[in-house]
Motif scaffolding. Sequence first.
Motif, mmCIF file in Angstrom:
data_model
loop_
_atom_site.group_PDB
_atom_site.id
_atom_site.type_symbol
_atom_site.label_atom_id
_atom_site.label_comp_id
_atom_site.label_asym_id
_atom_site.label_seq_id
_atom_site.Cartn_x
_atom_site.Cartn_y
_atom_site.Cartn_z
ATOM 1 N N ILE A 178 -26.128 -8.320 -1.249
ATOM 2 C CA ILE A 178 -25.868 -7.951 -2.640
ATOM 3 C C ILE A 178 -25.242 -9.125 -3.390
ATOM 4 O O ILE A 178 -25.673 -9.480 -4.496
ATOM 5 C CB ILE A 178 -24.960 -6.705 -2.714
ATOM 6 N N ILE A 179 -24.233 -9.755 -2.799
ATOM 7 C CA ILE A 179 -23.529 -10.831 -3.494
ATOM 8 C C ILE A 179 -24.434 -12.045 -3.688
ATOM 9 O O ILE A 179 -24.438 -12.690 -4.737
ATOM 10 C CB ILE A 179 -22.218 -11.209 -2.744
ATOM 11 N N LEU A 180 -25.247 -12.363 -2.681
ATOM 12 C CA LEU A 180 -26.199 -13.473 -2.815
ATOM 13 C C LEU A 180 -27.305 -13.117 -3.807
ATOM 14 O O LEU A 180 -27.812 -13.984 -4.524
ATOM 15 C CB LEU A 180 -26.798 -13.828 -1.450
ATOM 16 N N GLY A 181 -27.662 -11.840 -3.842
ATOM 17 C CA GLY A 181 -28.681 -11.398 -4.789
ATOM 18 C C GLY A 181 -28.252 -11.577 -6.236
ATOM 19 O O GLY A 181 -29.076 -11.787 -7.130
ATOM 20 N N VAL A 182 -26.939 -11.524 -6.468
ATOM 21 C CA VAL A 182 -26.407 -11.688 -7.822
ATOM 22 C C VAL A 182 -26.158 -13.163 -8.152
ATOM 23 O O VAL A 182 -26.413 -13.613 -9.266
ATOM 24 C CB VAL A 182 -25.104 -10.871 -7.986
ATOM 25 N N PHE A 183 -25.660 -13.933 -7.180
ATOM 26 C CA PHE A 183 -25.165 -15.281 -7.483
ATOM 27 C C PHE A 183 -25.986 -16.436 -6.892
ATOM 28 O O PHE A 183 -25.667 -17.593 -7.153
ATOM 29 C CB PHE A 183 -23.711 -15.414 -7.006
ATOM 30 N N ASP A 184 -27.005 -16.150 -6.099
ATOM 31 C CA ASP A 184 -27.788 -17.229 -5.485
ATOM 32 C C ASP A 184 -29.275 -17.065 -5.833
ATOM 33 O O ASP A 184 -29.959 -16.217 -5.256
ATOM 34 C CB ASP A 184 -27.590 -17.220 -3.971
ATOM 35 N N LYS A 185 -29.753 -17.881 -6.753
ATOM 36 C CA LYS A 185 -31.166 -17.793 -7.166
ATOM 37 C C LYS A 185 -32.115 -18.114 -6.023
ATOM 38 O O LYS A 185 -33.257 -17.670 -6.014
ATOM 39 C CB LYS A 185 -31.432 -18.749 -8.331
ATOM 40 N N ARG A 186 -31.655 -18.917 -5.064
ATOM 41 C CA ARG A 186 -32.525 -19.370 -3.970
ATOM 42 C C ARG A 186 -32.686 -18.316 -2.872
ATOM 43 O O ARG A 186 -33.559 -18.425 -2.024
ATOM 44 C CB ARG A 186 -31.944 -20.660 -3.380
ATOM 45 N N MET A 187 -31.862 -17.288 -2.907
ATOM 46 C CA MET A 187 -31.917 -16.245 -1.885
ATOM 47 C C MET A 187 -33.233 -15.472 -2.010
ATOM 48 O O MET A 187 -33.592 -15.007 -3.099
ATOM 49 C CB MET A 187 -30.736 -15.297 -2.074
ATOM 50 N N ASN A 188 -33.974 -15.342 -0.880
ATOM 51 C CA ASN A 188 -35.291 -14.715 -0.925
ATOM 52 C C ASN A 188 -35.385 -13.510 0.006
ATOM 53 O O ASN A 188 -34.420 -13.144 0.666
ATOM 54 C CB ASN A 188 -36.379 -15.747 -0.602
ATOM 55 N N LEU B 210 -18.928 -7.068 -8.391
ATOM 56 C CA LEU B 210 -20.285 -6.553 -8.214
ATOM 57 C C LEU B 210 -20.729 -5.536 -9.254
ATOM 58 O O LEU B 210 -21.852 -5.609 -9.764
ATOM 59 C CB LEU B 210 -20.414 -5.908 -6.819
ATOM 60 N N ALA B 211 -19.859 -4.568 -9.563
ATOM 61 C CA ALA B 211 -20.290 -3.421 -10.370
ATOM 62 C C ALA B 211 -20.956 -3.799 -11.693
ATOM 63 O O ALA B 211 -22.042 -3.283 -12.012
ATOM 64 C CB ALA B 211 -19.107 -2.490 -10.617
ATOM 65 N N PRO B 212 -20.375 -4.695 -12.504
ATOM 66 C CA PRO B 212 -21.008 -4.989 -13.796
ATOM 67 C C PRO B 212 -22.395 -5.625 -13.648
ATOM 68 O O PRO B 212 -23.301 -5.341 -14.427
ATOM 69 C CB PRO B 212 -20.028 -5.981 -14.451
ATOM 70 N N TYR B 213 -22.553 -6.465 -12.625
ATOM 71 C CA TYR B 213 -23.835 -7.149 -12.427
ATOM 72 C C TYR B 213 -24.914 -6.188 -11.936
ATOM 73 O O TYR B 213 -26.063 -6.247 -12.364
ATOM 74 C CB TYR B 213 -23.661 -8.310 -11.444
ATOM 75 N N LYS C 293 -30.263 -13.989 -15.620
ATOM 76 C CA LYS C 293 -29.987 -13.051 -16.716
ATOM 77 C C LYS C 293 -28.851 -12.081 -16.377
ATOM 78 O O LYS C 293 -28.000 -11.805 -17.220
ATOM 79 C CB LYS C 293 -31.261 -12.272 -17.036
ATOM 80 N N ILE C 294 -28.841 -11.574 -15.151
ATOM 81 C CA ILE C 294 -27.844 -10.546 -14.825
ATOM 82 C C ILE C 294 -26.457 -11.127 -14.601
ATOM 83 O O ILE C 294 -25.487 -10.388 -14.478
ATOM 84 C CB ILE C 294 -28.249 -9.699 -13.589
ATOM 85 N N ARG C 295 -26.338 -12.450 -14.594
ATOM 86 C CA ARG C 295 -25.016 -13.055 -14.414
ATOM 87 C C ARG C 295 -24.116 -12.798 -15.621
ATOM 88 O O ARG C 295 -22.913 -12.923 -15.552
ATOM 89 C CB ARG C 295 -25.145 -14.571 -14.231
#
Length: 631
Positions: free
Chosen positions: A535-545, A91-94, A618-620
């Motif tokens: 948080i994890i879905l916010g970083v790795f799941d584009k479909r998360m709203n 998580l931290a770097p993203y 982008k943040i990936r």
Amino acid sequence: MELQSLIYLFVGISFAVYIGIALWAKAGSTKDFYVAGGGVHPVANGMATAADWMSAASFISLAGIISFKGSDGGAYLMGWTGGYVLLAMLLAPYLRKFGKFTVPDFVGDRYYSDAARLVAVVAVIFVSFTYVAGQMRGVGIVFSRFLQVDVNTGVLIGMAIVFFYSVLGGMKGITYTQVAQYVVMIFAYMIPAIFLSLQVTDTFLPQLGIFATTSFAFDSGVQVIPEGTYLLHALDTAVSDLGFSDYTQPGNLWNMFMLTTALMLGTAGLPHVIVRFFTVPTVKDARISAGWALVFIAIMYTTISSVASFSRVNLIKNLQNTEYKAFVNGELSHSDGTPNDGNWFRTWENGGLIAWNDRNGDGKIQYATGKAFDGAKGKPAFDGDKRAEDGHRLVTNAKGPAGEAELAKGNGIANELYVDRDIMVLANPEIANLPNWVIAFIAAGGLAAALSTAAGLLLVIASAISHDLMGQVIFKDKETGKSTLNEKTELMWARVSAVAAICVAGYLGINPPGFVAQVVAFAFGLAAAAFFPTIILGVFDKRMNKEGAIAGILTGLIFTFGYIIYFVFLGGAKEDYFLGIAPTGIGTIGTLLHLIVAVVISRMTPEPPQEIQDLVEKIRIPSGAGEAVDH
């Protein structure tokens, strides 16, 4: 120099250093207050992160809980260390690349919603106040013993210290104070650990002491365990003699797994640790900082199991079948001629954290399984400061003479001793009769551990209120999307929020919902259920709203909080536990519910705007981030 003078000297010097650093690093802007200006060196930030993360639960309570629970207490060690690795790697770097230095800020911008930001603010406040209650209790316990005041007065003194350097210095003051606190903390933990390792096992490295053999024989009350016995085997023999579960035998593996998972996921969602990755200049520095923090944490965490084992052996060796009156008057010695000075017992007894109930009238202390007192969790209810003829404090809920069933549990011994597990690390050097300067040092270390995390948590609460609630929701310009607060006003709100937070934290420290490590476990469960999936879905799941995030946070937080309240405070029975899961581990189920609800709701509602999906893409790649964004 006498012990009390040394304690005042060591604690006084450490406090003077903390306050001096706060004055030197006084926050002059919101950026200083929230992220220490974003220019902290990675090694210094690693130390500060370690101090922030290793709270009173780690320093004061963790060895105590392992000492009493044996291998079951390993869930705390595995959960907290595993969770830190999860946070640092996953998580931290993203989050650092995203550039938002508070969890509500990330949630609000990633999910393009002030409602989502508001829900996250509420969750941050819930989690942080639960966590800080344990820290303030830890402060009270340390002051109670070492400054000769009651626990509640100790909490009030701690509030005053934290108020000074967190309200004045903000994150800038706290960061450099935490560097000093880490140095104090690690020396205060390791020096007594080395002494104890040499005393109990003749092994210099305390990390290896748990695998060594004992350097003395000791009487469990049932049999004499000979010198040269492997430490863990000696402990297994002694505690099973006295009716306790075997020290190395795990109990409920299901609950241990659930607790470990909740602590891991909660660590990865802790807002006061996440913000530390914004105090360094770049993403690369954030990664380096995370690595150094893990090294600094490991120094203590690889020692805790040994310290826990040493303390349980010393407790049995020094107290079993000891004549109370001669013991507390310093008139006894061990069979090897070393003094067995019991002045420490009376001092902790004065603070209400240890107590003896002479159930068989022989004037000697017996220790075994079972309750010595009739109160909740076997706690004594002291009758003011009234004393018996032999000098021990009288209680109003002393249990009567032991019955046959109780004697059978302890192989003919009935328990007459109450020991608060939170005192084991602090009392251990005194129990072992270590030099006074070592005892004074551990007092300063215990305060450093509790104060460092308390300050970090209080800053998170202040930031959530001033930056996220006031600046990004209440005083937000609808047309520009920017805060209408100027920097001076927002800084004023941050300090007002910190003062209010300290007052609430002090109340919770005086009226804690459990022992330190248990309260902290509740906080980690709430953090896992409230934050980790979003948080994890916010970083790795584009479909998360936004709809999924809001529904998920509320589901996880309400379910976990409700479960804890019902079973801890409203008298829910253990037989009614959901799938047999104890309240300390229920955060795992709360996290799973959060994840399911968030994914399902996000798939049933409109997908996020394209610019948000592009941002997630982008943040990936966690490189090239600039400074943390400051509105």
